[in-house]
Design a protein around this motif. Structure first.
Motif: not given
Ligand SMILES: Nc1ncnc2c1ncn2[C@@H]1O[C@H](COP(=O)(O)OP(=O)(O)OP(=O)(O)O)[C@@H](O)[C@H]1O
Ligand SMILES: Nc1ncnc2c1ncn2[C@@H]1O[C@H](COP(=O)(O)OP(=O)(O)OP(=O)(O)O)[C@@H](O)[C@H]1O
Ligand SMILES: [Mg+2]
Ligand SMILES: [Mg+2]
Lengths: 247, 435, 399, 323, 231
Positions: E35-43
């Motif tokens: 789902r959105n926001g679980v941290g995939r992009s962050t990974t």
């Molecule tokens: N620059 C930032 N500062 C603070 N929190 C952040 C930042 N970027 C992302 N987050 C938080 O980190 C969590 C994971 O973000 P991420 O972008 O990895 O989610 P995702 O799985 O990629 O979802 P999406 O579908 O939105 O890309 C989210 O809850 C977001 O709110």
């Protein structure tokens, strides 16, 4: 009389002709979707309608009144508001301020420097309402820049509808949202566009087909079809040009 | 940025009323302070200094209407300050000549109108562009006006400028405005009015749209505003207040000359605003006070004041990029949560270390300075009333030890500061969630 | 207290600091000299430096500061603009604060206005004003038959204007046959490349140039001239200013540059030479390029010595009394000869010298800025021949 | 004053030559700023200070080893100092935006000036043209043109060409421009942004120093030479157009010629009207405007030009991107 | 190829990645769903060094955790961010040129291949990239990364904002890339294509992996789908 009417609109950038004589008429109060392959010119068309670009030729009318070549703010004051494909908000302002800025003009405060902005009950109420609808009320104190992508897309919509415009142009509002969020957004858009005229660009067919009253298909700067969803779905030309086998 | 939101959302709630009450209280206190300040100082020079501060507070705030509020970096703001001053002096002289029944206290308004006028004239060309283009246009305009000031003698009076006599105007309750005290009160009252006005301005629709235009010029166009016009309005209004400041300066010095419109003047106000912190309304006020004080007094304390001046700025932008008010505001939540005191010990430690280091640095500077420019006075010098010879080895060693020791001491204390900061912040968070 | 404090208000930082510091050192030296002789009325002289940052407002702030710290004698010299500011300020201040008067000694600001329409009882000037200098200069030039075509180039501000208009008028009067082939005003301290001006001077066929330029405007002008191989005589006000000698040497203009002033090294007056030696000995390596600092302000010497005399004469350090005592005071000036403080405009009248700069003969012991070159007296104009009428209507304080 | 044809021709020719020479001097001074301000977008107010440092280093070195080694070593030294300043100062300031950078360099300018005064004093130094170049190259209409000025000219052109090569042959320009919008992405594409910034800033400072070494002997080497240079260099760069080296080159020439001819022409409004038989001042107030000569306003023309250009052509003469 | 073990990452104080484990083999297409926001992009950002990673990341057997992004890139790791990050002021051609790393030779991807892949980019080669259409942005970022000739490419939501038949083409493209035995780590929103082209899948939830397996496994595993993917 149609709400938004384009007749023979063309747009060239240098030699490349991007919009090649578009005739389009959006009826008052309908939800009109615009689909088409990438680079077909959908956003450019929005830029032309909203005054971000001047058409090379052709005329654009709003409620029959010519708006070709007006500045964006003039068009906006005539009741047309648009959102952007690439999120376009006020990053350092709080979420609250973002929406409030969108509300101010339409409430008639214009460039006033004699009103105390916080004591404008009507503005505050409307702002609060919008924020509740895009459910960012609990995030209102945060600078818009730190919201997540999905939240920013929601805010984008909020700013667009904030001014209570009767013509609303949305450029891929659900892009990058998950199913769930997309569905929520669609519901929101449906609610917000009640009694208004909506022109929306989407690639997500499910969104398009459950939202739109009519659909226009733009391919290489030309409208190849403009009709009810069902007809569009079944149209061969559209199949080849756009939907591919995915749909 | 979001106070507006808070007050609005808290609307009628009790805390809201309290907050509003507090805000007004703050203004009342400020007013009282302004009026009683002179009583605290005995030396008559205090009046001169306070007057200067008052003037530069208005000027710096008017500048921040551009830089902080609307995101326009101007290198020529002195133009409106200066022209305001010139017009006022001309006005005063004509009034005296024809003995018109116009009292001195109204003169700053004349300056303001002049500033507004030129703000409109130059603003209409320069605000068409933003960013660097605007900055460079303002620089160009500044240079043009400054140079014209030397060429167009009949208006600017060449480099010796134009003088006037503030005591020769119509008197009300026989205030001659000869003594600096009376001038101080004139400036103080105008300063108070202007600060109030400019603060109010930030909380109007226009003020808010200025922020919006600063943040995203294009988007503002799509919510119905003409961003260029917003810029233009902001520019003209800031010209108005700059003009008032200039007028007050003219009254204070009774002379205006080309340096009023010069680049130096423009640079100073930029420094003041930035050092104070452009992100907060209070910033430029703090900056103006500090910079004025430095300019007037630093040259007494040391001959190489420019070096310290420079080092200060370099240090500020490196370690406090959001200015002094930025630093203060960081502590606001802790203050509200009543946990600020937790920081005191750590801060004191770090402060001590920092002072040691700074002492070492300035000792080095002073000795080098003495050695290089004071050969004729012999090797003896004194630092903090301690006499010694720069030719002897000891003082250099001491300085080195102070610098290096201070530095490492500081490095040691810093983690404590951070630690204290975090615990305090955590506490503040809990407090916040509790409330 | 038992010191007589004098506020020295001049640029001590920024672009003109070099000049301001020379002045400060000079005054401090003079104060020491007088104190060694016992000061005045048993009080010692003390010079307090105030940095006016070459800015009018700042000047007034510093003067105010000085006054507030109890100083009642102010001296300043660099920039007529600031002299005007102080003059105005002091006049107003004295009027508004009777009994707390302060007095203004001007040692180098040469705008004639200060001792004419703008004159004030509280202002005294020890430098010859620019008109007097031009008077002297033209008196010298009128006997030099080889001068036929003169070119004027000056900085575009009041001083430059004054020099220019005086030159035009006086040359017309004294040598109608001299043709003024050019009359140039250029912006103050903004020109980096003077070759266009030199080109015009060349084109005009001038044999002599008169300029009031100082600082870099002087140095760059001469360098450009030398580069273009311009062969003319230069009649200047401030060739002796800091950097001037260095520039003249670099330009290789051997005894082609003339300077005018109330005194120079190598004038050959015993006491002055003694003083010069001692002075340079004290400030060795404080001058340009590590050379000895030479005395640039003989007028300062006159000023300080007369101050001391005036205090003694008035038996008081009340500015009002000092002023009264100074009026009409006659003295032997630093470089020998009679000088007197003219009562009706407070302008010091003194002999004036025309000197040229270049290689030295045995009779010229002193060089400048370590260039090896030095001043050579070309002519001396007696005090009487420097007197000009004044329009000053002095209103003296009562009592 | 009236001029015959021959004299007129002479004036035009000589002025053109002077204009070009002055223009090249300007470019020499501005070349470093084009890198730092026009490429990196850093409003470097300390540029003139590095120019001054160059002159003083050059002088000091020339005391021991003569002029030529100084021409090499001084810029190197200044460049290293510049790079270090970028590394340990500017880099941290960068993310806080242009104003922060500007103030940093602003303070830096103060510091450098004072340090120079502490080391070399406030009085002008006797920095001489190298004997090997101390002769007049040629003479037109009995006006000499010193070899040193020709050297200056050639050197400026040399620098122009060299820089042009560096910027076109390498991707440095692109990388910098890209980093202005998305520094992280540039890094993730495998470019070491920070190092490049450091080098470019260092190079910019070195170029300023080169200008100092060369201009020092020709002008006055004094601790106030930085202040005297003023904002004219920014004008050159902006008029030329941000991001455009050639633009800066052309602008330098333009301004050089403009100012030189302004001096040469030397007309006043009065004269101009005089031709049309109008001899009374139509605007009795501001009578100055009536008598102001072109020569008087020559030095402020660049600023006029700056304002006009930015209003009507914000990209500057040859700029790629909007200022 | 890429082994990630117990990867943690923070934004300020908020703990986003809480022990992520994943590995990608040579020439393999691996997708991360969630789902959105679980941290995939962050990974992906953490692996790339854009957010400071804690834990072990090995690429081609070498530990790369804590390296600066450009060093990681030079080791042959390519990254296509979700917010595209094209350089708006540069032309399309220049954008691609910047994809090429210093001192890189005989790349599998040059202008020729790229332009064949997306002719429109060729047409727009001299257009300022900022004005490209959303879709073209996407094509440009992918190609820009390919120009760097990576051995493993991490792509964050490549089909976002793409028209259906363009989605098809991307899918095909990815497969053809993998055939040149370049590994792909894909973050996708659209299950359909992920299911179609991936060799293996991870499902991510709340900062750690909650499922690993083949598309078939996932199709079979109703529970995981319901809990972690659908709403
Ligand atoms: N620059 C930032 N500062 C603070 N929190 C952040 C930042 N970027 C992302 N987050 C938080 O980190 C969590 C994971 O973000 P991420 O972008 O990895 O989610 P995702 O799985 O990629 O979802 P999406 O579908 O939105 O890309 C989210 O809850 C977001 O709110
Ligand atoms: N200023 C411009 N100069 C040159 N080409 C342009 C310009 N603006 C747009 N284009 C081109 O016009 C075409 C249409 O762009 P547009 O953004 O309208 O596409 P679109 O229909 O919105 O596609 P998408 O669905 O991917 O957003 C694109 O190929 C784009 O490259
Ligand atoms: Mg689009
Ligand atoms: Mg993501």
């Amino acid at each position: 009389m149609s709400a938004i009417e384009l007749s023979g609109v063309t747009k060239n950038f240098g030699r490349t002709e991007i919009i090649r004589g578009v005739d389009l008429s959006v009826r008052v109060g309908e939800r009109h979707a615009m689909i088409g392959p990438n680079g077909a010119g959908k956003s450019t068309l929005f830029n032309l309608i909203s005054g971000r670009l001047r058409p090379t030729a052709g005329a654009i009318r709003l409620r029959g009144e010519e708006i070709t070549g007006l500045r964006p703010y003039e068009i906006n004051r005539r009741g047309l508001s648009r959102s952007f494909q690439v999120t376009n908000i006020f990053p350092r302002l709080s979420v609250w301020e973002n929406v409030r800025c969108a509300v101010l003009w339409s409430m008639g405060y214009k460039y006033s420097f004699w009103h105390n902005i916080d004591s404008l009950a009507d503005v505050s109420e409307r702002t609060e309402l919008i924020l509740r609808q895009i459910n960012l009320l609990d995030r209102r104190h945060f600078p818009a820049g730190v919201l997540t992508y999905a939240e920013q897309r929601a805010l984008e919509i909020g700013i667009t509808v904030g001014g209570g415009a009767e013509f609303i142009l949305l450029d891929e509002p659900t892009a990058g949202m998950s199913r769930a969020e997309a569905e929520h957004a669609v519901a929101l858009i449906r609610k917000l566009s009640e009694g208004r005229t909506l022109l929306i660009i989407e690639h997500d067919m499910s969104v398009v087909f459950n939202l739109a009253d009519r659909i226009s298909v733009l391919v290489y700067g030309k409208i190849i079809a403009s009709d009810e969803p069902a007809k569009i779905k079944s149209s061969r030309a559209v199949q080849e040009a756009y939907l591919g086998t995915a749909a | 940025m979001s106070e507006g939101a808070q007050t609005a959302s808290m609307g009628r709630s009790a805390s809201g009323i309290l907050a509003t009450a507090l805000r007004y209280a703050a203004w009342v206190v400020l007013a009282a302070l302004v009026l009683t300040l002179p009583k605290m100082f005995t030396s008559s020079f205090a009046f001169t200094l306070l007057s200067l501060m008052g003037i530069s507070i208005i000027f710096a705030l008017s500048y921040n209407m551009l830089l902080g509020q609307t995101g326009m970096l101007s290198f020529g703001h002195a133009v409106y300050y200066g022209l305001g001053g010139f017009i006022v002096v001309h006005a005063m002289n004509t009034i005296t000549k024809n003995s018109l029944p116009i009292p001195l206290p109204l003169m700053p308004l004349v300056g303001g109108v002049a500033g507004l006028f030129f703000g409109i004239v130059f603003g209409s060309v320069s605000t068409r562009r933003g960013g660097t283009a605007f900055a460079m246009i303002s620089l160009g305009l500044g240079e043009l006006v400054a140079s014209s000031a030397l060429i167009l003698r009949s208006f600017f009076g060449g480099e010796e400028g134009i003088t006037t006599n503030r005591t020769k105007l119509l008197r009300i309750f026989d205030w001659s405005f000869g003594p600096q005290t009376q001038v101080y009160y004139l400036i103080a009252i105008w300063c108070f009015i202007c600060v109030l006005a400019m603060y109010a301005l930030t909380r109007t629709p226009l003020g808010r749209m200025c922020n919006a235009v600063r943040d995203n010029f294009e988007r503002a166009e799509f919510v119905g505003y003409n961003p260029q016009f917003v810029r233009f309005l902001a520019f003209s209004l800031s010209g108005f207040f700059a003009g008032i400041a200039g007028g007050l300066a003219a009254i204070n010095f009774e002379i205006v000359n080309s340096s009023y419109v010069g680049a130096e003047q423009s640079g100073t106000v930029l420094l003041a605003a930035y050092i104070g912190g452009v992100g907060f309304f209070s910033g430029p006020i703090i900056g103006a006070i500090l910079v004025t004080w430095l300019q007037v007094m630093l040259s007494d304390i040391t001959e190489v004041w420019q070096l310290y001046f420079g080092l200060l700025f370099v240090g500020m932008v490196m370690f406090a990029p959001f200015g002094i008010s930025g630093l203060l505001m960081m502590h606001a939540p802790l203050w509200h949560a009543r946990v600020l005191w937790r920081l005191v010990p750590a801060y004191l430690l770090a402060l001590a270390a920092g002072l040691v280091m700074l002492t070492g640095v300035s000792l080095l500077i002073e000795m080098a300075h003495h050695l290089s420019t004071k050969t004729s006075e012999g090797p003896m010098m004194s630092f903090m009333h301690v006499p010694f010879s720069v030719h002897s080895f000891l003082p250099w060693l001491v300085a080195a030890v102070l610098v290096i020791g201070g530095y490492f001491f500081f490095r040691l204390t810093w983690p404590h500061v951070e630690g204290a900061w975090h615990t305090a912040l955590m506490k503040a968070r809990e407090h916040g969630s509790a409330a | 207290d038992d010191t007589i404090k004098i506020a020295y208000v001049d640029p001590l930082s920024g672009g003109m600091a070099s000049i301001g510091e020379v002045g400060l050192k000079t005054f401090q030296y003079l104060a020491d000299e007088l104190n060694a002789k016992g000061g005045a009325l048993g009080k010692k002289f003390e010079i307090v430096g105030y940095d006016n940052k070459l800015n009018a407002q700042e000047t007034l702030v510093q003067v105010q500061k000085a006054i507030d710290s109890g100083i009642r004698i102010i001296t300043q010299g660099n920039g007529s603009a600031f002299a005007h500011a102080i003059n105005e300020f002091v006049a107003k201040y004295n009027e508004r604060n009777p009994g707390k008067e302060v007095i203004f000694f001007n040692y180098a600001a040469v705008d004639p206005a200060l001792t004419n329409e703008k004159c004030s009882f509280w202002h005294f000037r020890w430098d010859a004003n620019s008109d007097q200098k031009m008077e002297a200069l033209t008196n010298y030039m009128k006997d030099r038959k080889n001068i036929k075509k003169v070119y004027l180039i000056n900085q575009d501000y009041s001083f430059g204007q004054a020099v220019r208009s005086a030159a035009v008028a006086m040359i017309k009067a004294k040598r109608p046959d001299i043709e003024i082939v050019g009359d140039e005003m250029h912006p103050l301290a903004k020109i980096t490349d003077f070759s266009p001006y030199i080109a015009k001077i060349k084109a005009s066929g001038a044999d002599s140039v008169i300029t009031g330029n100082w600082g870099q405007d002087f140095s760059l002008l001469l360098k450009a001239a030398a580069d273009a191989g311009l062969q003319t005589d230069w009649y200047t006000y401030y060739a002796g200013g800091t950097g001037g000698p260095t520039a003249m040497k670099q330009a290789g203009l051997n005894h082609r540059v003339f300077a005018i002033g109330e005194g120079f090294a190598n004038v050959g007056y015993g006491p002055a030479d003694e003083f010069e030696k001692a002075f340079r000995a004290k400030y060795k390596a404080d001058g340009a390029g590590g050379s000895n600092l030479s005395l640039f302000y003989p007028r300062a010497v006159n000023e300080m010595r007369m101050l001391q005399a005036a205090i003694v004469k008035a038996k008081s350090i009340e500015p009002g009394k000092i002023g009264a005592a100074l009026e009409g005071m006659k003295v032997t000036v630093f470089d020998g000869g009679e000088g007197y403080m003219r009562a009706d405009d407070h302008q010091f009248i003194q002999p004036i010298y025309i000197v040229s700069f270049g290689e030295r003969s045995a009779k010229e012991p002193f060089d400048e800025e370590g260039t090896g070159w030095g001043w050579r007296t070309a002519g001396k104009i007696e005090a009487a021949n420097t007197v000009l009428p004044t329009t000053c209507k002095m209103n003296r304080p009562a009592s | 004053m009236y001029l015959g044809w021959a004299a007129l021709l002479e004036l035009v020719l000589v002025s053109t030559l002077n204009g070009v020479l002055y223009g090249m001097l300007l470019f020499l001074m501005a070349s470093g700023l084009t890198l730092i301000f026009s490429m990196m977008g850093v409003l470097n107010f300390a540029h003139a200070s590095f120019y001054m440092l160059g002159a003083f280093f050059g002088f000091q070195i020339s005391q021991f080893t003569g002029f030529w080694p100084g021409l090499v070593l001084a810029p190197l030294l200044a460049g290293v100092i510049g790079a270090l300043i970028e590394r340990y100062g500017l880099r941290n300031v960068h993310r806080h935006g242009h104003v922060a950078e500007l103030l940093f360099t602003f303070g830096l300018a103060f510091v450098i000036e004072e340090v120079v005064q502490i080391i070399w004093g406030k009085l002008p130094l006797d920095y001489r043209i190298p004997p090997s170049l101390d002769f007049s190259a040629f003479t037109i209409f009995s006006t000499n043109y010193p070899a040193y000025k020709m050297f200056m000219l050639l050197f400026a052109i040399g620098i122009f060409v060299a820089l042009l090569l560096v910027l076109t042959r390498t991707r440095i320009g692109l990388i910098i421009q890209a980093s202005l919008t998305h520094p992280h992405m540039v890094g993730m594409l495998g470019h070491n942004v920070q190092r490049i910034f450091m080098l470019v800033f260092g190079l910019g400072c070195a170029l300023a120093a080169v200008a100092g070494v060369i201009a020092g002997p020709a002008l006055v080497t004094q601790s106030n030479m930085a202040a005297l240079l003023g904002p004219i260099l920014f004008v050159v760069v902006v008029i030329g157009g941000l991001g455009s080296l050639s633009g800066a080159f052309v602008a330098s020439l333009l301004i050089g010629l403009l100012q030189t001819f302004a001096v040469a022409v030397n007309l006043s409004t009065a004269d101009a009207f005089g031709w049309f038989g109008i001899h009374t001042n139509p605007l009795p107030f501001l009578s100055d405007i009536w008598f102001v000569t072109v020569a008087q306003i020559g030095p402020i023309m660049p600023y006029l030009l700056l304002v006009l250009i930015l209003i009507f052509r914000p990209t500057g003469l040859m700029g790629t991107r909007d200022t | 190829m890429l082994e990630v073990e117990d990867l943690h990452a923070y934004y300020g104080k908020s703990h986003i990645l809480q022990g992520v484990n994943l590995r990608v083999g040579k020439g393999e297409i691996v997708s991360i769903l969630g789902r959105n926001g679980v941290g995939r992009s962050t990974t992906l950002k953490a692996i790339m060094g854009d957010v400071p990673p804690q834990g072990s990341i090995a690429f081609k057997g070498k530990a790369i955790a804590g390296m600066r992004p450009y060093e990681i890139a030079h080791r042959g790791l390519g990254y296509v961010p979700e917010d595209r990050q094209i350089f708006p002021t540069l032309t399309v051609g220049q954008n691609l040129l910047l994809g090429v790393k210093g001192g890189q030779r005989n790349s599998r991807w040059g202008f020729k291949e790229t332009y064949e892949l997306f002719p429109v980019l060729h047409e727009r080669a001299d257009t300022i990239a900022g004005v490209l259409s959303g879709g073209e942005h996407q094509m440009l970022t992918i190609c820009r990364t390919l120009m760097g000739d990576p051995d493993l490419i991490m792509i964050d939501e490549p089909t976002e904002g793409l028209a259906p038949q363009m989605v098809e083409r991307i899918a095909v493209l990815l497969q053809s890339i993998a055939e040149r035995n370049i590994s792909i780590l894909l973050v996708e929103q659209k299950l359909t294509i992920a299911m179609k082209i991936s060799h293996r899948l991870y499902v991510m939830g709340h900062g750690r992996m909650v499922f690993e397996g083949s598309p078939a496994d996932l199709r079979a595993n109703e529970a995981v789908r319901r809990e972690w993917l659908e709403v």
